[in-house]
Design an enzyme around this catalytic site. Structure first.
Site, PDB file in Angstrom:
ATOM      1  CG  ASN A   1      -1.659   1.270   1.440  1.00  0.00           C
ATOM      2  OD1 ASN A   1      -1.780   2.066   0.506  1.00  0.00           O
ATOM      3  ND2 ASN A   1      -2.183   1.475   2.639  1.00  0.00           N
TER       4      ASN A   1
ATOM      5  CE  LYS B   1       0.029   3.443   4.791  1.00  0.00           C
ATOM      6  NZ  LYS B   1      -0.012   3.605   6.227  1.00  0.00           N
TER       7      LYS B   1
ATOM      8  CG  HIS C   1      -5.722   2.332   5.261  1.00  0.00           C
ATOM      9  ND1 HIS C   1      -5.299   3.269   6.176  1.00  0.00           N
ATOM     10  CD2 HIS C   1      -4.709   1.448   5.125  1.00  0.00           C
ATOM     11  CE1 HIS C   1      -4.063   2.962   6.560  1.00  0.00           C
ATOM     12  NE2 HIS C   1      -3.683   1.854   5.938  1.00  0.00           N
TER      13      HIS C   1
ATOM     14  CD  GLU D   1      -2.860   5.864   6.612  1.00  0.00           C
ATOM     15  OE1 GLU D   1      -2.907   5.920   5.371  1.00  0.00           O
ATOM     16  OE2 GLU D   1      -1.908   5.350   7.233  1.00  0.00           O
TER      17      GLU D   1
ATOM     18  CD  GLU E   1      -3.572  -2.250   7.460  1.00  0.00           C
ATOM     19  OE1 GLU E   1      -2.508  -2.610   6.953  1.00  0.00           O
ATOM     20  OE2 GLU E   1      -4.067  -1.128   7.272  1.00  0.00           O
TER      21      GLU E   1
ATOM     22  N   GLY F   1       2.416   2.465  10.679  1.00  0.00           N
ATOM     23  CA  GLY F   1       3.385   3.544  10.494  1.00  0.00           C
ATOM     24  C   GLY F   1       4.137   3.922  11.753  1.00  0.00           C
TER      25      GLY F   1
ATOM     26  CB  SER G   1       5.002  -1.611  12.078  1.00  0.00           C
ATOM     27  OG  SER G   1       4.641  -0.258  12.264  1.00  0.00           O
TER      28      SER G   1
HETATM   29  P1  PGA Z   1       2.793   0.361   7.654  1.00  0.00           P
HETATM   30  O1  PGA Z   1       1.330   0.599   7.029  1.00  0.00           O
HETATM   31  O2  PGA Z   1       3.302  -0.951   7.108  1.00  0.00           O
HETATM   32  O3  PGA Z   1       3.601   1.539   7.191  1.00  0.00           O
HETATM   33  O4  PGA Z   1       2.632   0.322   9.140  1.00  0.00           O
HETATM   34  C1  PGA Z   1       0.435  -0.459   6.863  1.00  0.00           C
HETATM   35  C2  PGA Z   1      -0.834   0.060   6.238  1.00  0.00           C
HETATM   36  O5  PGA Z   1      -1.236   1.203   6.535  1.00  0.00           O
HETATM   37  O6  PGA Z   1      -1.459  -0.630   5.429  1.00  0.00           O
END
Ligand code: PGA
Length: 255
Positions: A9, A11, A93, A95, A165, A171, A209
């Site tokens: 992903n 982003k 997601h 976010e 998640e 992140g 992460s």
């Molecule tokens: P990350 O993000 O691996 O940077 O923690 C995962 C995600 O948001 O899908």
């Protein structure tokens, strides 16, 4: 046991040059034995589609409209994504839920719209740190998952990819522990068992992460079918290491 699925992903990252450099390595060195996709920003879908053509790397988007077509300025429909060869789309997601107000019901409608056009929605669910500290993990997951059942039939539910998640692990560099991940994935699997004919056939991912050194352990968990990778998918060497770790715990023969 099924093949592991690793999804990058990106982003809101990338540009034409950087994408080309990143994908060149991934396409060239993608290991056998896993399924793999990259979910990229809308403007780069044609570029990436061209680069992955003829390879085993699949194309994904990061959002889709719940509406079919018409006067929805700024929206992108599932039909448009399918039209240009997109196969996966991330839906709900954290976010988007937190920053853009996507509700559980809207997420379910988006997933349904994607399914209707033959796309595979990767529906993200997960709790915040405050919710975990208050002992509400299962309640939150159940609320997010139940919104899906309210919107679709069992046969449609079975075609989703679900991604656990935990918001606090995204992140932050702080992945959930294998025990924490397995506990929640088992909860999701049990939830599925009550609703679809073959719950074991549904792909359930972990995201948050994931790095090369943790991927093998996390993807090898009994209820993990792979992972959704954010930050580490922006570096071809790191992403490939994660793919290799997935391949190492993927079954040789798919049943
Ligand atoms: P990350 O993000 O691996 O940077 O923690 C995962 C995600 O948001 O899908």
């Amino acid at each position: 046991m099924k093949r592991k699925l690793v999804v990058g992903n990106w982003k809101m990252n990338g540009d034409l040059r950087r994408n080309a450099r990143l994908l060149e390595g991934v396409v060239r060195d993608l290991p056998d034995g896993i399924d793999c996709a990259v979910c990229v920003p809308f403007p780069y879908l044609p570029q990436v589609q061209e680069m992955v053509a003829g390879s085993r790397l699949r194309l994904g988007a990061q959002n889709v409209s719940e509406f079919a077509d018409g006067a929805y300025t700024g929206e992108i429909s599932a039909a448009m994504l399918a039209d240009i060869g997109v196969q996966f789309v991330v839906v709900g997601h954290s976010e988007r839920r937190a920053l853009f107000g996507e509700t559980d019901d809207a997420v379910a409608r988006k997933a349904l719209a994607a399914l209707g056009r033959g796309l595979t929605p990767i529906v993200c669910v997960g709790e915040t740190l405050a919710e975990r500290d208050e002992g509400k993990v299962e309640a939150v997951l159940e609320r997010q998952l139940n919104a899906l059942t309210a919107a679709m039939e069992a046969g449609q539910l079975a075609r989703l990819v679900l991604a656990y998640e935990p918001v606090w692990a995204i992140g932050t560099g702080r992945a959930a522990s294998p025990a924490q991940v397995q506990e929640v994935l088992a909860f999701i699997r049990a939830w599925l068992r009550e609703r679809v004919v073959d719950a074991d056939a549904v792909t359930v991912l972990y995201g948050g992460s994931v790095k090369a050194d943790t991927a093998g352990t996390l993807f090898g968990l009994p209820d993990a079918d792979g992972g959704l990778i954010g930050g580490a998918s922006l570096d071809s060497a790191q992403f490939l290491e994660i793919c290799k770790a997935a391949a190492a715990v993927s079954p040789d023969k798919v049943d």
